[in-house]
Write a protein that holds these residues in place. Structure first.
Motif, PDB file in Angstrom:
ATOM      1  N   ALA A  34       0.807  -1.216   0.000  1.00 50.45           N
ATOM      2  CA  ALA A  34       0.000   0.000   0.000  1.00 50.45           C
ATOM      3  C   ALA A  34       0.849   1.279   0.000  1.00 50.45           C
ATOM      4  N   LEU A  35       2.096   1.206   0.399  1.00 48.28           N
ATOM      5  CA  LEU A  35       2.933   2.399   0.472  1.00 48.28           C
ATOM      6  C   LEU A  35       3.351   2.842  -0.927  1.00 48.28           C
ATOM      7  N   PRO A  36       3.287   4.139  -1.193  1.00 49.39           N
ATOM      8  CA  PRO A  36       3.681   4.622  -2.519  1.00 49.39           C
ATOM      9  C   PRO A  36       5.194   4.699  -2.663  1.00 49.39           C
ATOM     10  N   ASN A  69       5.674  11.434 -17.116  1.00 52.21           N
ATOM     11  CA  ASN A  69       4.526  10.887 -17.837  1.00 52.21           C
ATOM     12  C   ASN A  69       3.864   9.741 -17.082  1.00 52.21           C
ATOM     13  N   GLU A  70       4.643   9.003 -16.304  1.00 54.33           N
ATOM     14  CA  GLU A  70       4.139   7.844 -15.567  1.00 54.33           C
ATOM     15  C   GLU A  70       3.788   8.180 -14.117  1.00 54.33           C
ATOM     16  N   SER A  71       3.887   9.429 -13.740  1.00 53.11           N
ATOM     17  CA  SER A  71       3.782   9.796 -12.326  1.00 53.11           C
ATOM     18  C   SER A  71       2.853  10.980 -12.116  1.00 53.11           C
ATOM     19  N   LEU A  72       2.721  11.318 -10.853  1.00 58.03           N
ATOM     20  CA  LEU A  72       2.030  12.537 -10.458  1.00 58.03           C
ATOM     21  C   LEU A  72       3.084  13.636 -10.395  1.00 58.03           C
ATOM     22  N   THR A  73       2.868  14.702 -11.110  1.00 61.80           N
ATOM     23  CA  THR A  73       3.831  15.795 -11.164  1.00 61.80           C
ATOM     24  C   THR A  73       3.174  17.063 -10.637  1.00 61.80           C
ATOM     25  N   LYS A 149       5.987   5.787   8.455  1.00 62.87           N
ATOM     26  CA  LYS A 149       5.254   4.900   7.547  1.00 62.87           C
ATOM     27  C   LYS A 149       5.965   3.561   7.397  1.00 62.87           C
ATOM     28  N   ARG A 150       7.277   3.552   7.529  1.00 64.30           N
ATOM     29  CA  ARG A 150       8.062   2.338   7.329  1.00 64.30           C
ATOM     30  C   ARG A 150       8.301   1.559   8.625  1.00 64.30           C
ATOM     31  N   LEU A 151       8.122   2.157   9.783  1.00 64.32           N
ATOM     32  CA  LEU A 151       8.443   1.499  11.045  1.00 64.32           C
ATOM     33  C   LEU A 151       7.744   0.160  11.242  1.00 64.32           C
ATOM     34  N   PRO A 152       6.444   0.019  10.958  1.00 62.02           N
ATOM     35  CA  PRO A 152       5.819  -1.293  11.159  1.00 62.02           C
ATOM     36  C   PRO A 152       6.483  -2.388  10.324  1.00 62.02           C
ATOM     37  N   LEU A 153       6.948  -2.040   9.137  1.00 63.95           N
ATOM     38  CA  LEU A 153       7.594  -3.021   8.295  1.00 63.95           C
ATOM     39  C   LEU A 153       8.973  -3.384   8.834  1.00 63.95           C
ATOM     40  N   LEU A 154       9.708  -2.391   9.299  1.00 60.93           N
ATOM     41  CA  LEU A 154      11.053  -2.637   9.801  1.00 60.93           C
ATOM     42  C   LEU A 154      11.014  -3.428  11.088  1.00 60.93           C
ATOM     43  N   SER A 155      10.009  -3.239  11.918  1.00 53.60           N
ATOM     44  CA  SER A 155       9.973  -3.924  13.212  1.00 53.60           C
ATOM     45  C   SER A 155       9.689  -5.417  13.058  1.00 53.60           C
ATOM     46  N   ASN A 156       9.174  -5.843  11.906  1.00 51.49           N
ATOM     47  CA  ASN A 156       8.900  -7.266  11.694  1.00 51.49           C
ATOM     48  C   ASN A 156      10.050  -8.010  11.063  1.00 51.49           C
TER      49      ASN A 156
END
Length: 157
Positions: A34-36, A69-73, A149-156
């Motif tokens: 889900a993280l961009p 072109n492929e992103s939000l600018t 935003k990344r802490l829950p992923l790093l803690s696992n």
């Protein structure tokens, strides 16, 4: 509320059939998806039109054009000041220079004697930045928000 109850029900069933470690891993994988992806490109001493994707007639930027072109600018950004350091500090903190205390490109205060030398070579320069650094520690910054935003992923791991 309907979606929330489905999530709780799904997690409850998953807990029943699998171990807690597997559930945590599954949740972490879903959060990871889900993280961009964020690419934050900052350039200096250029006009907003100095890119191919922004319509420049002569400057070619094919890689940036493809990415744009492929992103939000964001094509309408404004800086709070014409100086680099305060503008960068505002981008990182989301507040005006008076709030983050970076008011110029170098912190030379009234009474600081430069003795004809560049300020960055003088011993008093570091002490001038102490209040700015302490203030930054209190502010919510883009790196801090992204880290949260990344802490829950790093803690696992």
């Amino acid at each position: 509320m309907k979606n929330l109850s489905l999530v709780v029900l799904t997690l409850g069933i998953a807990t029943y059939f699998t171990s807690c470690k597997e559930v945590k891993q599954e949740i972490a994988e879903k959060q990871k998806e889900a993280l961009p992806n964020i690419v934050f490109i900052i350039s200096d001493d250029q006009a907003w039109t100095d890119y191919g994707f922004m319509g420049h007639e002569h400057i070619e930027t094919p890689n940036l054009d493809k990415l744009a072109n492929e992103s939000l600018t964001f094509s309408r950004g404004y800086v709070p000041t014409s100086l680099c350091a305060p503008s960068l500090a505002s981008m990182i903190t989301g507040v005006y220079p008076r709030n983050h205390m970076v008011l110029g490109n170098d912190r030379v205060l009234p009474g600081d004697d430069k003795k004809g030398k560049p300020a960055w070579t003088l011993p008093w320069r570091a002490s001038n930045y102490v209040p700015v650094v302490e203030n930054f520690k209190k502010l919510n910054t883009l790196p801090k928000m992204l880290k949260k935003k990344r802490l829950p992923l790093l803690s696992n791991r």
